[in-house]
Design a protein around this motif. Structure first.
Motif, PDB file in Angstrom:
ATOM      1  N   THR A  74       0.844  -1.190   0.104  1.00 13.48           N
ATOM      2  CA  THR A  74       0.038   0.180   0.184  1.00 13.48           C
ATOM      3  C   THR A  74       1.265   1.774   0.065  1.00 13.48           C
ATOM      4  O   THR A  74       0.700   2.532  -1.152  1.00 13.48           O
ATOM      5  CB  THR A  74      -1.119   0.165   1.016  1.00 13.48           C
ATOM      6  N   LEU A  75       1.645   1.166   1.150  1.00 15.28           N
ATOM      7  CA  LEU A  75       2.770   1.942   0.506  1.00 15.28           C
ATOM      8  C   LEU A  75       3.384   2.557  -0.636  1.00 15.28           C
ATOM      9  O   LEU A  75       3.444   3.712  -1.585  1.00 15.28           O
ATOM     10  CB  LEU A  75       3.401   2.151   1.568  1.00 15.28           C
ATOM     11  N   VAL A  76       4.194   1.279  -1.563  1.00 19.57           N
ATOM     12  CA  VAL A  76       4.726   1.432  -2.271  1.00 19.57           C
ATOM     13  C   VAL A  76       3.683   1.811  -3.928  1.00 19.57           C
ATOM     14  O   VAL A  76       3.767   2.628  -4.288  1.00 19.57           O
ATOM     15  CB  VAL A  76       4.881   0.029  -2.395  1.00 19.57           C
ATOM     16  N   THR A  77       1.885   1.724  -3.209  1.00 21.32           N
ATOM     17  CA  THR A  77       1.325   1.735  -4.424  1.00 21.32           C
ATOM     18  C   THR A  77       0.524   3.839  -3.761  1.00 21.32           C
ATOM     19  O   THR A  77      -0.565   3.998  -4.592  1.00 21.32           O
ATOM     20  CB  THR A  77       0.209   0.976  -5.220  1.00 21.32           C
ATOM     21  N   SER A  78       1.050   4.064  -3.142  1.00 22.36           N
ATOM     22  CA  SER A  78      -0.247   5.174  -2.705  1.00 22.36           C
ATOM     23  C   SER A  78       1.653   6.202  -2.501  1.00 22.36           C
ATOM     24  O   SER A  78       0.500   7.355  -2.054  1.00 22.36           O
ATOM     25  CB  SER A  78      -0.681   4.803  -1.519  1.00 22.36           C
ATOM     26  N   VAL A  79       2.672   6.013  -1.943  1.00 26.55           N
ATOM     27  CA  VAL A  79       2.807   7.435  -1.509  1.00 26.55           C
ATOM     28  C   VAL A  79       4.251   7.897  -2.884  1.00 26.55           C
ATOM     29  O   VAL A  79       3.653   8.826  -2.998  1.00 26.55           O
ATOM     30  CB  VAL A  79       3.837   7.328  -0.867  1.00 26.55           C
ATOM     31  N   SER A  83      10.289   8.086  -0.092  1.00 23.51           N
ATOM     32  CA  SER A  83       9.749   7.577   0.703  1.00 23.51           C
ATOM     33  C   SER A  83       8.244   7.121   0.543  1.00 23.51           C
ATOM     34  O   SER A  83       9.032   5.776   1.235  1.00 23.51           O
ATOM     35  CB  SER A  83       9.394   8.739   2.206  1.00 23.51           C
ATOM     36  N   GLY A  84       7.868   6.578  -0.679  1.00 24.48           N
ATOM     37  CA  GLY A  84       7.474   5.347  -0.963  1.00 24.48           C
ATOM     38  C   GLY A  84       8.125   4.540  -0.715  1.00 24.48           C
ATOM     39  O   GLY A  84       7.479   2.998  -0.086  1.00 24.48           O
ATOM     40  N   PRO A  85       9.001   4.299  -1.938  1.00 24.17           N
ATOM     41  CA  PRO A  85       9.257   3.181  -1.906  1.00 24.17           C
ATOM     42  C   PRO A  85      10.385   2.146  -0.829  1.00 24.17           C
ATOM     43  O   PRO A  85      10.335   1.894  -0.417  1.00 24.17           O
ATOM     44  CB  PRO A  85      10.727   2.987  -3.123  1.00 24.17           C
ATOM     45  N   LEU A  86      11.063   3.018   0.185  1.00 17.94           N
ATOM     46  CA  LEU A  86      11.774   2.655   0.938  1.00 17.94           C
ATOM     47  C   LEU A  86      11.124   2.978   2.107  1.00 17.94           C
ATOM     48  O   LEU A  86      10.841   1.720   2.581  1.00 17.94           O
ATOM     49  CB  LEU A  86      12.503   4.630   1.789  1.00 17.94           C
ATOM     50  N   TYR A  87       9.790   3.153   2.657  1.00 14.25           N
ATOM     51  CA  TYR A  87       9.068   2.971   3.348  1.00 14.25           C
ATOM     52  C   TYR A  87       8.416   1.920   3.042  1.00 14.25           C
ATOM     53  O   TYR A  87       8.132   0.941   3.709  1.00 14.25           O
ATOM     54  CB  TYR A  87       8.275   4.094   4.375  1.00 14.25           C
ATOM     55  N   GLY A  88       7.933   1.290   2.093  1.00 15.88           N
ATOM     56  CA  GLY A  88       7.533  -0.036   1.492  1.00 15.88           C
ATOM     57  C   GLY A  88       8.631  -1.040   1.332  1.00 15.88           C
ATOM     58  O   GLY A  88       7.517  -2.100   2.221  1.00 15.88           O
ATOM     59  N   THR A  89       9.466  -0.829   1.100  1.00 13.38           N
ATOM     60  CA  THR A  89      10.077  -1.510   1.441  1.00 13.38           C
ATOM     61  C   THR A  89      10.745  -2.570   2.812  1.00 13.38           C
ATOM     62  O   THR A  89      10.759  -3.649   3.117  1.00 13.38           O
ATOM     63  CB  THR A  89      12.011  -0.971   0.547  1.00 13.38           C
ATOM     64  N   PHE A  90      10.936  -0.905   3.652  1.00 12.23           N
ATOM     65  CA  PHE A  90      10.781  -1.790   4.871  1.00 12.23           C
ATOM     66  C   PHE A  90       9.486  -2.986   5.755  1.00 12.23           C
ATOM     67  O   PHE A  90      10.107  -3.128   6.297  1.00 12.23           O
ATOM     68  CB  PHE A  90      10.618  -0.364   5.923  1.00 12.23           C
ATOM     69  N   PHE A  91       8.259  -2.061   4.877  1.00 16.46           N
ATOM     70  CA  PHE A  91       7.806  -3.388   5.288  1.00 16.46           C
ATOM     71  C   PHE A  91       7.221  -4.104   4.887  1.00 16.46           C
ATOM     72  O   PHE A  91       7.143  -5.427   5.902  1.00 16.46           O
ATOM     73  CB  PHE A  91       6.044  -2.240   5.794  1.00 16.46           C
ATOM     74  N   LEU A  92       7.633  -4.468   3.351  1.00 16.97           N
ATOM     75  CA  LEU A  92       7.381  -5.280   3.013  1.00 16.97           C
ATOM     76  C   LEU A  92       8.748  -6.376   3.769  1.00 16.97           C
ATOM     77  O   LEU A  92       7.966  -8.028   3.533  1.00 16.97           O
ATOM     78  CB  LEU A  92       8.161  -5.381   1.526  1.00 16.97           C
ATOM     79  N   ARG A  93       9.600  -6.285   3.696  1.00 15.67           N
ATOM     80  CA  ARG A  93      10.641  -6.620   4.120  1.00 15.67           C
ATOM     81  C   ARG A  93      10.665  -7.313   5.986  1.00 15.67           C
ATOM     82  O   ARG A  93      11.191  -8.343   6.416  1.00 15.67           O
ATOM     83  CB  ARG A  93      12.479  -6.383   4.723  1.00 15.67           C
TER      84      ARG A  93
ATOM     85  N   THR B  82       3.988   6.079  -8.787  1.00 19.54           N
ATOM     86  CA  THR B  82       4.347   5.202  -8.076  1.00 19.54           C
ATOM     87  C   THR B  82       4.364   3.543  -9.255  1.00 19.54           C
ATOM     88  O   THR B  82       4.432   3.857 -10.429  1.00 19.54           O
ATOM     89  CB  THR B  82       3.255   4.355  -6.732  1.00 19.54           C
ATOM     90  N   PRO B  83       5.478   2.390  -8.815  1.00 15.18           N
ATOM     91  CA  PRO B  83       5.669   1.505  -9.409  1.00 15.18           C
ATOM     92  C   PRO B  83       4.635   0.425 -10.030  1.00 15.18           C
ATOM     93  O   PRO B  83       4.061   0.481 -11.616  1.00 15.18           O
ATOM     94  CB  PRO B  83       6.555   0.386  -8.250  1.00 15.18           C
ATOM     95  N   ASP B  84       3.249   0.373  -9.701  1.00 15.04           N
ATOM     96  CA  ASP B  84       2.173   0.204  -9.696  1.00 15.04           C
ATOM     97  C   ASP B  84       1.964   1.232 -11.229  1.00 15.04           C
ATOM     98  O   ASP B  84       1.298   0.870 -11.828  1.00 15.04           O
ATOM     99  CB  ASP B  84       1.324  -0.463  -8.413  1.00 15.04           C
TER     100      ASP B  84
END
Ligand SMILES: Nc1ncnc2c1ncn2[C@@H]1O[C@H](COP(=O)(O)OP(=O)(O)O)[C@@H](O)[C@H]1O
Ligand SMILES: Nc1ncnc2c1ncn2[C@@H]1O[C@H](COP(=O)(O)OP(=O)(O)O)[C@@H](O)[C@H]1O
Ligand SMILES: [Mg+2]
Ligand SMILES: [Mg+2]
Ligand SMILES: [Mg+2]
Ligand SMILES: [Mg+2]
Lengths: 214, 331, 331, 214
Positions: A74-79, A83-93, B82-84
């Motif tokens: 959700t972070l990766v696709t909404s931010v 910060s989107g990829p970074l926080y997104g990756t944080f939670f994915l990992r 975003t990537p999507d």
């Protein structure tokens, strides 16, 4: 009173608390980003965490891997932005590290957080002193591990992590940025807190609050 | 904050409605915030995707159309998409010959496009990437995130778009894109800050008698704050670092005098006159030029200069027909 | 005052140097401040001359070229050019079929063009005149200098330019010009004042929470000062008086959403979305549209709406090729 | 002490004095034009009168017709806007009325000024009360004629004219404009002096000054 294990719903409270906190501190985060960035960090974090909690409002996964995958995606696709990829990756990992568990003990939580930070480094290549979120998270997680090693509960470790992260955040102030858009300012980036360090110190403070209350 | 907007949170959504209404030759995916050509290009041709934060219009949506981009992803104001979004656009525009991602060098844009490339690759679309980084205002690029991608992005989208339209393959298109990026340099300045709608106030305060030299396109402060000067001196402060960074003599150049969004055209022409004179004095031969608002920073007043060292091939591609809302000739 | 200029007295002179440097397809007479096509049109075709105060760029110099004007006279900022300029331009562009003067309805412009027409007539050039007066903000036009000529001027120069290019005679071209003018209506608004360079400060003060509705293009205050509103409401305040003034249903319309100079494109598209929705609701069928800065007021933030009731002939002329720096397609 | 006839060089002094006055009052005239016009009247008049005096600097014609034709043409070709053709026509008609004389008596000067005003009306169609330069010039020339009729010298008549023109200028303040760009403002044009009335009251004041000094 803190407990030795952390059930998943306590981590959902963490996320909810973080959503509330970034909304509340939205103007402050944007202010920080105005000084050495592009004035969107508050909006980015508020948008992302609102999307995260809206998604969870429709149903909370029963296991950590699913929960944090959902949060990360959700972070990766909404931010967007950095910060989107970074926080997104944080939670994915975090989710990948935790696996299909429904409850964390201290060690599992430490490992998940550490995996998250490693993910941020893998994505963003930040090193200590670059003046990024790394500089709050790294000392924060160091303190978390140290507290656990001394027998602290997850809640106590989170409190230590938050305090260390806040110190890490404050330490970024005099530095010249070497990553992210603040680095374009060169010397002029000195004298300002890093916005991502502020939002990630807040993330650990919210963790301490969520685990500490009972 | 005085803007022609409704809710500051809805600026992008509302603006895309206007883009759709204004341009029947474009198709807008409002869910994914992608602007496509209404009529896709022929099978077997390389497709071009760009995108970035909003607030730089006409970049990138204004450069979607025959001879330039196949699609553009719009992020929130000053925030990488975003990537999507990018993955969806990549899939849709691929005509079987692969897709070139045109990415401006900002940490966020680079990381998001990187993730998108991984996702699209996993789905079998061949993706190549060019990262533009032409901003000479960023010094010590080894100690920073590298130079920012700014004005050269516009010229690159035009030139490489023409090459893709010709039917060159992905490797050739990518090589050309890298060549164009390496041949271009830019430098910008601001008379005023811009105001990000969601922030509600100017990103920085700039006294009436000061200006910022070396700004990018995100309302960030520049490298130096210096006393306000006349157009003549401003032109010197923009042109000098460009010429210092690359030797533009001995080849035809394409020059863009770009407005930051709130500077009127009469001032941009005036600046172009100053820049043209300086380039001439330095022995730079201007073969083509562009004056106007092409890569902007919301309502910032100011301008940037981009100089691209061209050759006969690049000039031919530059002159090829193009039909976008932001750049149009021959069609 | 923060502007990309040198001496405020030299703005026009300096800007014309930039226009000349940027556009090899134009020729600039710096003494008389006239912008010509470098390649005159063929003998026997009607020529089109317009002009007015500077500060409205791209109007009019940006509309000189194949398919539009043959020349434009530039006055000082917001000041009509002089009869001798117009007379000179008229003589130079006449191809033996007469010259149409396109004049915006302001006392100064009308009087100066009138004198120029007399002078050119005395020298044997057949001159006809169309005076545009499309601004519905001006009420009680019997008690005023009449309505101002604003946005319709742009559309008229394009449409009538195409007709002249076709080879129609002066009477036919003039009749068409009058028809276009009578079929168009405009309404403008300002978020901020502009600053005339020679005056050095904003023409009027506008508090942060107020806007002016019904402004023209000379930085003059409008008809009403009202509280700042969102794009949606602003659109209503612009569209309503236009539709009230003329029935646009039952015919295809050409719509222009024009920026005043300092409003960024993202806001103009957003406004166009609002305007398009209102027109649709009112049963007005938009056949063609234009979004951007076409007739500006220096560094004023704001916009105007122009709606032109067209027909098949006008649409065909609209679509005809045009090659100017401000408007270009098909060439 | 004023004299009964006015040699041409006195009128050249008038023009020079007017040039100095509009340059000095440039900001004031622009201020007036900002309120109800387009903020260029000061620049217009300063540019025009500077051009007039520069032209005369290269050689002053010996007769009134040539002098005022030169002044009028210079204004027409250097000012633009509304004031260019109007003031230009004023001087062109003055020259036509005066003919090839080198000296004016009171009646000839009155007739020339009157012809100038008629030219303004022919060009601009202004009527009394429209809130234009007419509203300063018309009462001014009325007072000039009246003073002459009572036996005043040209200098005395010019002083009376200037005073009446200033009253006429001040009278424009409450009016709603019906000509020129101020008329677009409707009711909002009330409460401000007309810039052209101000510059033309100044023209007559400069005449009085030029004829009055000796
Ligand atoms: N390479 C990187 N590694 C880690 N963190 C980074 C990196 N680049 C930027 N950041 C963090 O991202 C923050 C900015 O986030 P945000 O403002 O949301 O994105 P953007 O910079 O794209 O506008 C910075 O304050 C910094 O902490
Ligand atoms: N039709 C008219 N007849 C007489 N005077 C006029 C007329 N229209 C305008 N004026 C005068 O011209 C003055 C404005 O001159 P100026 O500002 O130089 O030109 P513009 O209005 O073209 O900017 C007004 O204040 C008014 O006195
Ligand atoms: Mg940011
Ligand atoms: Mg950003
Ligand atoms: Mg004017
Ligand atoms: Mg004026």
């Amino acid at each position: 009173m803190s407990t030795a294990t952390v059930p998943l719903d306590r981590l959902v409270s963490w996320l909810g608390g973080y959503r509330d906190a970034v909304i509340e501190q939205r103007a402050y985060l944007t202010e920080l980003d105005s000084a050495i960035g592009d004035a969107d960090h508050g909006a980015n974090m508020a948008r992302g965490m609102t999307a995260v909690m809206d998604k969870l409002g429709a149903g909370v996964p029963a296991t950590a891997d699913e929960l944090f995958k959902s949060v990360g995606m959700t972070l990766v696709t909404s931010v967007g932005g950095a910060s989107g990829p970074l926080y997104g990756t944080f939670f994915l990992r975090m989710g990948m590290s935790a696996g299909a568990i429904a409850e964390f003990d201290g060690a599992a939580l430490a490992a998940a957080l550490r995996a998250g930070l490693d993910g941020i480094v893998a994505r963003g290549k930040a090193e200590a002193g670059d003046k990024t979120m790394f500089d709050a998270l790294a000392p924060g997680l160091g303190a978390f591990d140290a507290a656990l090693a001394e027998g602290a509960s997850p809640a106590e470790a989170a409190a230590a992590a938050a305090t260390a992260a806040e110190a890490g955040r404050d330490a970024t102030k005099p530095w010249v940025a070497r990553k992210g858009r603040a680095s374009y300012l060169g010397e002029r980036s000195a004298g300002h807190l890093d916005p991502g360090a502020a939002s990630s110190a807040l993330l650990l403070r919210c963790l301490a609050d969520a685990l500490g209350s009972s | 904050m005085k803007k022609l907007i409704n809710d500051p949170q809805d600026v992008l959504k509302d603006a895309l409605l206007g883009v759709e209404a204004a341009h029947p030759q474009l198709r807008v995916d409002h869910v994914n915030r992608i602007i496509y050509r209404a009529n896709p290009k022929a099978d077997g041709k390389v497709a071009l995707l760009s995108g970035g934060g909003s607030g730089h219009e006409p970049l990138h949506g204004g450069f979607v159309g025959v001879g330039m981009l196949d699609a553009a992803c719009a992020g929130e104001v000053f925030t990488s998409p975003t990537p999507d979004q990018m993955q969806e656009a990549t899939k849709v525009i691929d005509r079987g010959a692969g897709v070139l991602h045109i990415v401006k060098n900002y940490t966020g844009d680079v990381m998001n496009f990187e993730m998108a490339g991984e996702l699209a690759g996993a789905e079998g679309v061949e993706v190549a990437t060019v990262v533009t980084d032409d901003d000479v205002a960023v010094q010590d690029s080894t100690w920073t995130a590298g130079r920012r991608g700014v004005g050269v992005t516009v010229l690159l989208e035009k030139i490489v778009g023409a090459a893709a339209e010709e039917g060159r393959d992905l490797a050739a298109v990518t090589a050309l894109a890298n060549k164009v990026n390496e041949s271009g340099r830019s430098m910008g300045m601001a008379l005023t800050s811009c105001t990000v709608p969601a922030a509600g106030k100017p990103t920085f305060e700039l006294p009436d008698d000061m200006m910022e030299i070396g700004v990018g396109i995100h309302g960030e402060p520049g490298r130096h704050r210096v006393p306000l000067a006349g157009a003549h001196e401003i032109a010197e402060q923009l042109v000098e670092p460009i010429l210092h960074d690359l030797d533009f003599t001995g080849a035809p150049s394409i020059v863009m005098l770009n407005g930051m969004g709130a500077s009127p055209l009469i001032e941009l022409y005036l600046m172009y006159g100053e820049v043209a004179r300086l380039l001439d004095k330095a022995g730079v031969k201007v073969a083509r030029s562009l004056v106007g608002n092409y890569i902007t920073s919301l309502d910032m007043a100011g301008c940037s200069v981009t100089v691209l060292k061209a050759d006969d091939e690049i000039l031919k591609l530059w002159d090829a027909p193009v039909n976008t809302s932001g750049l149009r000739w021959g069609l």
